[in-house]
Design a protein around this motif. Sequence first.
Motif, PDB file in Angstrom:
ATOM      1  N   LEU A 154      55.159  49.562 -29.595  1.00  0.00           N
ATOM      2  CA  LEU A 154      56.239  48.862 -30.304  1.00  0.00           C
ATOM      3  C   LEU A 154      55.607  47.659 -30.996  1.00  0.00           C
ATOM      4  N   ILE A 155      55.896  47.510 -32.268  1.00  0.00           N
ATOM      5  CA  ILE A 155      55.237  46.450 -33.044  1.00  0.00           C
ATOM      6  C   ILE A 155      56.294  45.567 -33.699  1.00  0.00           C
ATOM      7  N   ARG A 156      56.081  44.283 -33.628  1.00  0.00           N
ATOM      8  CA  ARG A 156      56.926  43.385 -34.429  1.00  0.00           C
ATOM      9  C   ARG A 156      56.034  42.837 -35.531  1.00  0.00           C
ATOM     10  N   ARG A 157      56.368  43.231 -36.744  1.00  0.00           N
ATOM     11  CA  ARG A 157      55.534  42.846 -37.886  1.00  0.00           C
ATOM     12  C   ARG A 157      55.723  41.358 -38.197  1.00  0.00           C
ATOM     13  N   PRO A 158      54.794  40.769 -38.924  1.00  0.00           N
ATOM     14  CA  PRO A 158      54.929  39.333 -39.267  1.00  0.00           C
ATOM     15  C   PRO A 158      56.240  39.032 -39.996  1.00  0.00           C
ATOM     16  N   THR A 159      56.805  40.063 -40.649  1.00  0.00           N
ATOM     17  CA  THR A 159      58.081  39.864 -41.347  1.00  0.00           C
ATOM     18  C   THR A 159      59.262  39.826 -40.374  1.00  0.00           C
ATOM     19  N   GLY A 160      58.998  40.191 -39.111  1.00  0.00           N
ATOM     20  CA  GLY A 160      60.071  40.210 -38.112  1.00  0.00           C
ATOM     21  C   GLY A 160      60.606  41.615 -37.863  1.00  0.00           C
ATOM     22  N   GLU A 161      60.229  42.570 -38.697  1.00  0.00           N
ATOM     23  CA  GLU A 161      60.721  43.947 -38.579  1.00  0.00           C
ATOM     24  C   GLU A 161      60.082  44.636 -37.359  1.00  0.00           C
ATOM     25  N   PHE A 162      60.893  45.466 -36.660  1.00  0.00           N
ATOM     26  CA  PHE A 162      60.360  46.214 -35.511  1.00  0.00           C
ATOM     27  C   PHE A 162      60.060  47.657 -35.922  1.00  0.00           C
ATOM     28  N   VAL A 163      58.920  48.159 -35.521  1.00  0.00           N
ATOM     29  CA  VAL A 163      58.595  49.578 -35.726  1.00  0.00           C
ATOM     30  C   VAL A 163      57.905  50.087 -34.465  1.00  0.00           C
ATOM     31  N   ALA A 164      57.978  51.398 -34.246  1.00  0.00           N
ATOM     32  CA  ALA A 164      57.281  51.965 -33.080  1.00  0.00           C
ATOM     33  C   ALA A 164      56.662  53.300 -33.465  1.00  0.00           C
ATOM     34  N   TYR A 165      55.468  53.531 -32.973  1.00  0.00           N
ATOM     35  CA  TYR A 165      54.746  54.775 -33.277  1.00  0.00           C
ATOM     36  C   TYR A 165      54.103  55.320 -32.011  1.00  0.00           C
ATOM     37  N   SER A 166      53.780  56.602 -32.090  1.00  0.00           N
ATOM     38  CA  SER A 166      53.009  57.197 -31.000  1.00  0.00           C
ATOM     39  C   SER A 166      51.654  56.499 -30.976  1.00  0.00           C
ATOM     40  N   ARG A 167      51.093  56.383 -29.790  1.00  0.00           N
ATOM     41  CA  ARG A 167      49.829  55.654 -29.695  1.00  0.00           C
ATOM     42  C   ARG A 167      48.641  56.610 -29.758  1.00  0.00           C
ATOM     43  N   ARG A 168      48.950  57.899 -29.828  1.00  0.00           N
ATOM     44  CA  ARG A 168      47.869  58.887 -29.779  1.00  0.00           C
ATOM     45  C   ARG A 168      47.422  59.220 -31.198  1.00  0.00           C
ATOM     46  N   CYS A 169      46.169  58.911 -31.503  1.00  0.00           N
ATOM     47  CA  CYS A 169      45.640  59.174 -32.850  1.00  0.00           C
ATOM     48  C   CYS A 169      45.723  60.671 -33.143  1.00  0.00           C
ATOM     49  N   THR A 170      46.111  61.010 -34.377  1.00  0.00           N
ATOM     50  CA  THR A 170      46.270  62.431 -34.725  1.00  0.00           C
ATOM     51  C   THR A 170      44.921  63.103 -34.993  1.00  0.00           C
ATOM     52  N   HIS A 171      43.841  62.351 -34.885  1.00  0.00           N
ATOM     53  CA  HIS A 171      42.527  62.965 -35.054  1.00  0.00           C
ATOM     54  C   HIS A 171      42.072  63.561 -33.723  1.00  0.00           C
ATOM     55  N   LEU A 172      41.598  62.720 -32.819  1.00  0.00           N
ATOM     56  CA  LEU A 172      41.132  63.236 -31.523  1.00  0.00           C
ATOM     57  C   LEU A 172      41.795  62.512 -30.356  1.00  0.00           C
ATOM     58  N   SER A 173      43.014  62.036 -30.589  1.00  0.00           N
ATOM     59  CA  SER A 173      43.868  61.484 -29.524  1.00  0.00           C
ATOM     60  C   SER A 173      43.391  60.179 -28.895  1.00  0.00           C
ATOM     61  N   CYS A 174      42.559  59.441 -29.556  1.00  0.00           N
ATOM     62  CA  CYS A 174      42.192  58.120 -29.028  1.00  0.00           C
ATOM     63  C   CYS A 174      43.428  57.210 -29.109  1.00  0.00           C
ATOM     64  N   PRO A 175      43.540  56.222 -28.221  1.00  0.00           N
ATOM     65  CA  PRO A 175      44.686  55.299 -28.336  1.00  0.00           C
ATOM     66  C   PRO A 175      44.482  54.342 -29.521  1.00  0.00           C
ATOM     67  N   VAL A 176      45.517  54.244 -30.346  1.00  0.00           N
ATOM     68  CA  VAL A 176      45.425  53.363 -31.517  1.00  0.00           C
ATOM     69  C   VAL A 176      45.941  51.980 -31.165  1.00  0.00           C
ATOM     70  N   ASP A 177      45.632  50.997 -32.002  1.00  0.00           N
ATOM     71  CA  ASP A 177      46.041  49.612 -31.744  1.00  0.00           C
ATOM     72  C   ASP A 177      46.593  48.969 -33.001  1.00  0.00           C
ATOM     73  N   TYR A 178      47.420  47.961 -32.766  1.00  0.00           N
ATOM     74  CA  TYR A 178      47.981  47.230 -33.906  1.00  0.00           C
ATOM     75  C   TYR A 178      46.992  46.153 -34.343  1.00  0.00           C
ATOM     76  N   GLN A 179      46.789  46.044 -35.661  1.00  0.00           N
ATOM     77  CA  GLN A 179      45.932  44.980 -36.189  1.00  0.00           C
ATOM     78  C   GLN A 179      46.804  44.042 -37.019  1.00  0.00           C
ATOM     79  N   PRO A 180      47.242  42.920 -36.432  1.00  0.00           N
ATOM     80  CA  PRO A 180      48.169  42.049 -37.163  1.00  0.00           C
ATOM     81  C   PRO A 180      47.554  41.460 -38.436  1.00  0.00           C
TER      82      PRO A 180
END
Lengths: 163, 78
Positions: free
Chosen positions: A85-111
């Motif tokens: 779950l991510i809260r963007r600098p604009t204040g908007e909330f978004v959520a994504y699967s954490r599993r990379c669609t390449h080889l399933s590594c966990p992805v991270d948010y880069q603010p």
Amino acid sequence: MERRLQEEFPVSWVDDDYVTRREFFRFMTLASGGLAVGTAGIAAWSALSRESRSFDPVRIASRAEMRAGSSLAFAYPRSTDLCLLIRRPTGEFVAYSRRCTHLSCPVDYQPDHDRIYCPCHNGAFSLEDGHVLQGPPPRPLPQIRLEFRGDDIFAVGLMRGEA
Amino acid sequence: MTPTPTRRHGQQAIIFVALLLFCLVLVTIQLWLFVGSLEAHLRGNRAMSIPAAIISATVFGLNAWMYFGVRRIERQDL
Ligand code: FES
């Protein structure tokens, strides 16, 4: 020897060749029909597969818990499906699967780049709709549908992104 | 001058082989469309599958038309 063979097997070689070609033509036409049916099947599969699926709502966090430019890991819809779950600098909330669609590594948010990043092979995803910004991932990240009830944020379903 | 039956047969054989090669090219295109639309579908891009299916069906129609045309000409010759 050849004459004897001709007597015992009275087949014209030229005609035999011609028949074989005709059979090959028939086979190719059948193969063509098979491929047309297969491609139509994929089109039907694409048209019928659902864009979005709903699951039981699960509370993730409250709005107040998350400051702008931060993220929170959670599991949805099963306990093994890691999400972000991510809260963007604009204040908007978004959520994504954490599993990379390449080889399933966990992805991270880069603010600082306002994107989702996969450190395994330098893949990156957009926060707008999860589409691939760079690297080898072949598909967008599946998005989690959110619902706000008072101050609480709930995950209510899963959306598949378009490439 | 009307061609002799052997010469006519030879000409037909050449046309037949040409059609067969054309059919082969068309089937290769269909194979490419099939694999392409499957890959695109698995990648999550579904815009391509319906046009690919329409083109593939048209190509099949062309192949079937050629095949039945050849059969008809053969029967007329008999
Ligand atoms: S696993 Fe994420 S880019 Fe390869």
